[in-house]
Design a protein around this motif. Structure first.
Motif, short mmCIF file in Angstrom:
data_model
loop_
_atom_site.label_atom_id
_atom_site.label_comp_id
_atom_site.label_asym_id
_atom_site.label_seq_id
_atom_site.Cartn_x
_atom_site.Cartn_y
_atom_site.Cartn_z
N SER A 359 17.47 28.93 -55.68
CA SER A 359 16.42 29.26 -56.64
C SER A 359 15.50 28.06 -56.74
O SER A 359 15.90 26.92 -56.54
N PHE A 361 12.75 26.11 -59.21
CA PHE A 361 12.13 26.06 -60.52
C PHE A 361 10.90 25.17 -60.48
O PHE A 361 11.00 23.97 -60.22
N THR A 370 11.37 20.82 -60.17
CA THR A 370 12.29 19.90 -60.83
C THR A 370 13.24 19.28 -59.81
O THR A 370 13.53 19.85 -58.77
N THR A 371 13.69 18.06 -60.13
CA THR A 371 14.59 17.33 -59.24
C THR A 371 15.73 16.78 -60.07
O THR A 371 15.81 17.02 -61.28
N ASP A 372 16.61 16.01 -59.43
CA ASP A 372 17.72 15.40 -60.17
C ASP A 372 17.22 14.47 -61.27
O ASP A 372 17.81 14.37 -62.34
N MET A 378 16.22 23.58 -71.05
CA MET A 378 16.01 24.82 -71.79
C MET A 378 15.92 24.51 -73.29
O MET A 378 16.77 23.84 -73.84
N ARG A 414 18.53 21.65 -73.63
CA ARG A 414 19.72 21.41 -72.80
C ARG A 414 19.36 21.49 -71.33
O ARG A 414 18.57 22.32 -70.91
N LYS A 415 20.01 20.60 -70.61
CA LYS A 415 19.79 20.61 -69.16
C LYS A 415 20.42 21.87 -68.57
O LYS A 415 21.54 22.24 -68.95
N VAL A 416 19.71 22.53 -67.67
CA VAL A 416 20.28 23.71 -67.01
C VAL A 416 20.28 23.49 -65.49
O VAL A 416 19.53 22.66 -64.97
N VAL A 417 21.13 24.22 -64.81
CA VAL A 417 21.23 24.12 -63.34
C VAL A 417 20.95 25.49 -62.75
O VAL A 417 21.58 26.47 -63.13
N LEU A 418 19.99 25.52 -61.84
CA LEU A 418 19.66 26.81 -61.23
C LEU A 418 20.43 27.03 -59.95
O LEU A 418 20.68 26.10 -59.22
N PRO B 330 14.60 20.67 -53.45
CA PRO B 330 15.22 19.51 -54.10
C PRO B 330 16.72 19.70 -54.28
O PRO B 330 17.46 18.73 -54.35
N TYR B 336 24.12 17.70 -58.00
CA TYR B 336 24.73 18.84 -58.69
C TYR B 336 24.79 20.04 -57.76
O TYR B 336 23.85 20.31 -57.02
N SER B 339 23.44 26.50 -58.37
CA SER B 339 24.06 27.78 -58.75
C SER B 339 23.72 28.88 -57.75
O SER B 339 24.40 29.88 -57.66
N SER B 340 22.62 28.67 -56.99
CA SER B 340 22.08 29.80 -56.25
C SER B 340 22.50 29.89 -54.79
O SER B 340 22.43 30.95 -54.20
N SER B 373 8.02 29.60 -59.55
CA SER B 373 9.47 29.61 -59.54
C SER B 373 9.98 30.84 -58.80
O SER B 373 9.35 31.90 -58.83
N ILE B 374 11.11 30.68 -58.11
CA ILE B 374 11.76 31.83 -57.49
C ILE B 374 13.17 31.88 -58.07
O ILE B 374 13.99 31.01 -57.77
N VAL B 375 13.43 32.84 -58.95
CA VAL B 375 14.78 32.94 -59.52
C VAL B 375 15.25 34.39 -59.40
O VAL B 375 14.46 35.29 -59.15
N GLY B 385 25.43 25.46 -68.96
CA GLY B 385 24.09 25.17 -68.46
C GLY B 385 23.77 25.78 -67.12
O GLY B 385 22.67 25.59 -66.60
N ARG B 386 24.68 26.52 -66.52
CA ARG B 386 24.39 27.13 -65.23
C ARG B 386 23.66 28.46 -65.40
O ARG B 386 24.02 29.25 -66.26
N ILE B 387 22.64 28.66 -64.58
CA ILE B 387 21.84 29.88 -64.67
C ILE B 387 22.18 30.81 -63.51
O ILE B 387 22.27 30.37 -62.37
#
Lengths: 418, 430
Positions: A359, A361, A370-372, A378, A414-418, B330, B336, B339-340, B373-375, B385-387
């Motif tokens: 994904s 963002f 976004t990067t590390d 959110m 809050r930090k989120v992870v895609l 990235p 980390y 999630s995708s 964005s591509i989600v 926090g995971r989407i």
């Protein structure tokens, strides 16, 4: 394209050396005839030779003249090629970011060959590459490749054990062959059973799907009996399948209760399953291919590899991207601008959606990915923006979300992870 | 603005990587044609004049045997010419066949309309095999290249022989430290080289001169005049003592180097006569340096590639560099787990850049530019926090058999934490 093809066809049909060769043969014939005449009667020598002069010279001239159509054809062909590639320059060394890492490329190629099942070529290559280690050449990002050679070599050799990988892929191809061609599920089921826990944790239902297909095969009566089933050899068709189900499906009860119920329900129609509502479970030709593909994917994933060859995907994506990058280069040269974002391409490349894996963002405020170091955050209202945008908007105090009326404090984001 | 995803295939602009594919057979047929022209011209003049001579002598002296002998030698010469031409004709036919096969291969692309067509996949796989063979040939792995070309059935689409010949010359310079083969190659291509004002031949002659001077100094040092040395240079006699070698070197320079007009370089070359290899005085030391052979090998390769319209770097590098950037995100080198696309759950496939083969290679290339964005559809966020796309999350939890009313994270799997499903929140990604 057509003009090029026509030209090649012309070369093949007429504009080639065949006519010149026949002229040469003619000259040979003239000479041999003259020789025979002189050998028969030595006195005719001066006259015969004098007579020979002119035709001999003419045939040789003709042999040379017959080259002309080839010459003209080549010129035309060359011009057609120039036209074809007029606006398509040869990619220059600037486009090359990889010459500084030849051992990594060699490793990628070896792995590609192995995963394609080209074991013979792969072993030739690994042997040849070990004999002649490659020379790194400087590129834009790595001007002095020799400095970093050692860690790279360690990496390439440390993680790449071609024999082990070959064994693994050989096993994969063996199982796939058994599935696709021999329609034999046993090796695949055995493989899946050995890794039952890992597969289950991954949320993969490969093992169950394999067993279900085995059940279906037994049910419709063209499955090989399981080894343990030998004692029940006389059992055939649905009865055989039922026995298999009783023995195997117990383990799957919790997770696949519904699917198993459906299969059991089909037993009621054992005489005419083709006309029953369960028909689609039993007469589904794509089932084998689906199972084979899902096996392929799981197998590669367990090795940490993608299911399709990354080299293939990257080279294809590269070919799609090149026209855009080249256009960008021309524009940059014309405007004499430099590319300011070293870490990001300056132009968007429209790839088909199957080439999107992660994904993405893009912060709707800053328009940056976004990067590390600048992760997506959110806010309590559920909207997401980049950390840097959040800091700028809030300046550490309560602020309004740029997309809805909700106000919040940055520490609640809050930090989120895609 | 460019469309986010586009599946239309524009064959015309897609051929950027394929120019060498058609150029190579063209250059080869030109070379072949020139060879044919040369042998015909050469034998024609020789044979017409020898026929004239025979006629003359036959009318003067009546020695039938001599006449027959010279006729016989003419016939055998003609037959030699014919054999040569037939060889060239065979080569010509082979080149044309491969040119035709290549055109057909490219034409296939014009027949595909969409990048998501299976046919494009197939075509692209063939292209990758071509690029791989090209890479292997350039790196000098000719056995592997021939093996791969044969196993993929693409022998007509690649130029194994031409590269094998090229590498033979290159190795003779880099490893053999011998100018013979390279000078022969220069002679064969002299016209084109002159047209491109190439420095290759001059550099080779300079190297010969340097070697002569080196031998002269070495022989002078050891005092063993007449020591036999072997260097395999053509046009240069071997042997002789230190002084004679230096004299020979001067003659060589006069013959081959003085015409260049580069007086600065000539001055330096003359200086070599005074400075010996072990004196380590610049700029002479760098002329004596063995690194010059590497330089010559590189110069030969670049001259060869320009002459045959081959790009300076392997096409595979060009395609991959572009591809790595176009695919890189990235997330590919993030600390980390994304999630995708990751290896820990069967709900996703592994991204090619994250896969072992390419991950380190991609570390230094820039990542792709995106403006939107591509989600996944309908994204939701877990308490950690995971989407995820809500559909994928539902399917995963169904598959692992999570109890009703609970949700697990596909990354931490069945051993990880689980939450009540009302703790899963909707998230808005604009």
């Amino acid at each position: 394209m057509d003009d090029l093809r026509e030209q090649v066809e012309l070369f093949e049909s007429s504009a080639n050396l065949a006519t010149s060769i026949s002229q040469v043969q003619k000259a040979i014939d003239l000479l041999t005839a003259a020789r025979a005449k002189i050998a028969a009667d030595a006195k005719t020598a001066p006259l015969t030779l004098a007579k020979l002069q002119d035709p001999f010279k003419k045939t040789l001239d003709a042999a040379q003249k017959d080259l002309k159509p080839i010459y003209a054809g080549l010129n035309k062909y060359g011009k057609a090629l120039d036209r074809k590639f007029k606006d398509k320059p040869l990619p220059s060394a600037e486009n090359d970011a990889l010459s500084s890492h030849p051992s990594l490329i060699n490793r990628a190629i070896a792995m590609h060959l192995l995963r394609e099942g080209q074991f013979g070529v792969a072993s030739t290559f690994v042997e040849e590459a070990n004999r002649h280690p490659p020379h790194p050449e400087p590129t834009l990002n790595t001007p002095n490749p020799y400095l970093r050679e050692s860690w790279e070599k360690d990496l390439a050799e440390g993680t790449f054990n071609s024999e082990k990988l070959q064994q693994q892929f050989a096993q994969m191809y063996h199982i796939l062959h058994q599935l696709r061609i021999e329609r034999n599920l046993k090796p695949a089921i055995q493989w899946a059973r050995e890794r039952s826990d890992i597969l289950e944790a991954r949320g993969s239902n490969l093992e169950f799907e394999l067993c279900r297909l085995q059940f279906v095969c037994l049910f419709v009566g063209h499955g090989q009996p399981d080894d343990i089933m030998n004692e029940e050899e006389n059992a055939s068709g649905p009865l055989h399948a039922w026995k298999y189900a009783r023995r195997i499906f117990g383990d799957f009860q919790n997770r696949y209760a519904r699917d198993i119920q459906q299969l059991m329900g089909a037993m009621a129609y054992w005489e005419n399953v083709e006309d029953s509502p369960y028909q689609r479970y039993f007469y589904n030709d794509s089932a084998w291919e689906e199972v084979a593909q899902s096996f392929n994917r799981e197998f590669c994933s367990l090795l940490g590899l993608s299911a399709d060859s990354p080299l293939f995907i990257a080279a294809t994506a590269g070919a799609i991207a090149l026209p855009y990058l080249l256009k960008l280069q021309t524009i940059m040269k014309e405007k004499r601008t430099e590319w300011t974002t070293q870490h990001e391409l300056p132009v968007e490349i429209p790839l088909p959606s199957q080439y999107h894996f992660h994904s993405i963002f893009v912060c709707p405020v800053s328009k940056e990915q976004t990067t590390d170091t600048n992760p997506p955050m959110m806010m309590p209202c559920g909207h997401v923006i980049a950390q840097e945008s959040l800091d700028k908007l809030s300046k550490g105090a309560r602020f309004k979300c740029p997309y809805c009326p909700t106000e919040s404090h940055p520490r609640d984001a809050r930090k989120v992870v895609l | 603005m460019a469309e986010l995803t586009s599946t239309k295939l524009n064959a015309e602009s897609h051929l950027l990587l394929d120019q060498p594919l058609l150029r190579m057979p063209y250059e080869l047929s030109r070379r072949n044609f020139k060879n044919a022209q040369r042998v015909i011209e050469h034998s024609s003049t020789a044979l017409t004049s020898s026929l004239t001579a025979t006629t003359k002598s036959a009318s003067k002296t009546a020695a039938p045997n001599a006449t027959l002998d010279s006729l016989d030698s003419m016939i055998s010469k003609m037959q030699g010419l014919k054999r040569k031409l037939e060889g060239l004709h065979e080569e010509e036919q082979r080149i044309h066949r491969s040119a035709k096969a290549r055109l057909r291969h490219l034409q296939d692309l014009y027949e595909v309309q969409s990048l998501v067509d299976v046919k494009y996949d197939e075509w692209s796989r063939t292209r990758l095999s071509r690029l791989l063979v090209d890479y292997l040939l350039r790196e000098g792995y000719s056995e592997s290249a021939a093996h791969l070309a044969q196993s993929k059935g693409i022998a007509e689409l690649v130029d194994v022989d031409a590269f094998v010949a090229c590498h033979k010359v290159e190795r003779s310079l880099r490893e053999g430290m011998n100018t013979g083969l390279a000078l022969e190659w220069c002679k064969e291509h002299s016209k084109e080289l002159k047209k491109g004002s190439s420095m290759l031949e001059f550099e080779l002659r300079l190297q010969q001169y340097i070697e002569l001077v080196r031998q002269g100094h070495e022989a002078g040092m050891s005092g063993m005049d007449g020591m036999d040395t072997e260097d395999g240079m053509n046009g240069v006699s071997v042997g002789g003592g230190g002084e004679t070698k230096l004299v020979e070197a001067r003659a060589h320079a006069k013959k081959y180097l003085s015409t260049s007009g580069d007086f600065e370089l000539l001055g330096r070359a003359a200086g070599l006569l005074a400075y010996r290899p072990w004196d380590e005085v610049e700029p002479y030391a760098s002329l004596y340096s063995p690194a010059r052979w590497t330089h010559l090998a590189t110069l030969f390769l670049s001259t060869h590639h320009t002459l045959y319209s081959l790009p300076p770097r392997p096409l595979l590098h060009i395609a991959l560099s572009a591809g790595l950037s176009a695919l890189k995100t990235p997330a590919c080198h993030s600390a980390y787990t994304s999630s995708s696309a990751n290896a820990s759950s069967s709900s996703t496939t592994v991204c090619p850049i994250c896969s072992t083969e390419l991950n380190e290679l991609a570390r230094n290339v820039p990542y792709a530019h995106h403006t939107k964005s591509i989600v996944e559809n309908d994204p939701v966020v877990l308490p950690n926090g995971r989407i995820y796309g809500s559909e994928r999350l539902r399917v995963y939890n169904e598959k692992v058999g999570t109890e009703k009313g609970w949700i697990r994270d596909p990354i931490s799997g069945v051993v990880g934490e689980k939450w009540r499903d009302n703790e899963v929140r909707k998230v808005y990604v604009m």
